[in-house]
Enzyme design. Structure first.
Site, PDB file in Angstrom:
ATOM      1  N   CYS A  23       0.892  -1.209   0.039  1.00 17.45           N
ATOM      2  CA  CYS A  23      -0.077   0.016  -0.059  1.00 17.45           C
ATOM      3  C   CYS A  23       0.854   1.126   0.163  1.00 17.45           C
ATOM      4  CB  CYS A  23      -0.968   0.174   1.417  1.00 17.45           C
ATOM      5  SG  CYS A  23      -2.038  -1.253   1.213  1.00 17.45           S
ATOM      6  N   HIS A  68     -12.584   7.102 -11.098  1.00 18.39           N
ATOM      7  CA  HIS A  68     -11.617   6.932 -11.989  1.00 18.39           C
ATOM      8  C   HIS A  68     -10.663   8.000 -11.812  1.00 18.39           C
ATOM      9  CE1 HIS A  68     -14.214   3.787 -13.508  1.00 18.39           C
ATOM     10  NE2 HIS A  68     -13.307   3.366 -14.298  1.00 18.39           N
ATOM     11  N   GLU A 136     -13.397   0.390   1.983  1.00 16.32           N
ATOM     12  CA  GLU A 136     -12.158   0.088   0.874  1.00 16.32           C
ATOM     13  C   GLU A 136     -12.091  -1.119   0.239  1.00 16.32           C
ATOM     14  OE1 GLU A 136      -8.186   2.675   1.462  1.00 16.32           O
ATOM     15  OE2 GLU A 136      -8.015   0.462   2.171  1.00 16.32           O
TER      16      GLU A 136
HETATM   17 ZN   LIG Z   1      -5.237   1.031  -1.033  1.00 15.22          ZN
END
Ligand SMILES: [Zn+2]
Length: 198
Positions: A23, A68, A136
């Site tokens: 990440c 996007h 997420e």
């Molecule tokens: Zn992430």
């Protein structure tokens, strides 16, 4: 009384300083789900907290800004930021890192700013944002409440510090919407013809 509206968007980021190596050092994306929870102690003339149709206006547009798009923290490396802006038409520059926690604070803050700048037309009551949940992934989410929004340790949020690329702005129903919000210009909901006396 609470109502909840779900929004979805796809977004790319890096979360600097986090523990997970994937990440913190690699651009990657998530399919986000955002739950906006609104609260009011009375109902409008349609006997609703806030007509879901009204959430398809400015609030949908501002949330859709992140779709996007690539989001970056303004404290990130200058070369990285420049590359994001150069190679992505849609980007959002943030005063905080684009973690799910900060997204939930930012969406709370933006939705609340739009609500307080909106003149309602259908007898709405004390409508306010109660909470925002940002999923997420399918298994992990962050949830913010009012006490998280002005929390200095989490980073102060100001409209001026959240910057949308020209392409993002051009795709809004009203491309001047965010400028108006920053200037304190009020937005007006459509008027409503009542069919039954209240
Ligand atoms: Zn992430």
């Amino acid at each position: 009384m609470l109502i909840r509206k779900l929004f979805k968007f796809e977004n790319a980021h890096i979360v600097r300083n986090c523990t997970s190596d994937r990440c913190k050092r690699s651009i990657h994306g998530h399919s986000y789900k955002v739950e906006l929870l609104l609260k009011a102690s009375k109902l409008d003339h349609g006997q609703m907290v806030y007509d879901f149709g009204l959430l398809k206006g400015l609030i949908k547009d501002i949330f859709d800004s992140f779709d996007h798009a690539i989001c970056f923290w303004q404290q990130d490396d200058a070369d990285y930021i420049e590359a994001c802006k150069k190679f992505s038409a849609r980007w959002v520059s943030l005063p905080v890192s684009p973690s799910a926690e900060q997204f939930s604070r930012i969406f709370f803050y933006l939705a609340q700013q739009i609500l307080v700048s909106t003149i309602t037309q259908n007898g709405e009551g004390d409508v306010e944002v109660y909470s925002v949940i940002v999923h997420e992934t399918d298994t992990g989410y962050a949830q913010s409440f009012i006490e998280d929004i002005e929390n200095e340790q989490m980073g102060l949020l100001k409209l001026e510090q959240i910057i949308f690329s020209e392409q993002v702005q051009a795709e809004w129903l009203d491309p001047a919407m965010y400028e108006k919000l920053k200037q304190g210009i009020k937005f007006q909901n459509p008027s409503v013809d009542l069919q039954v006396p209240v």
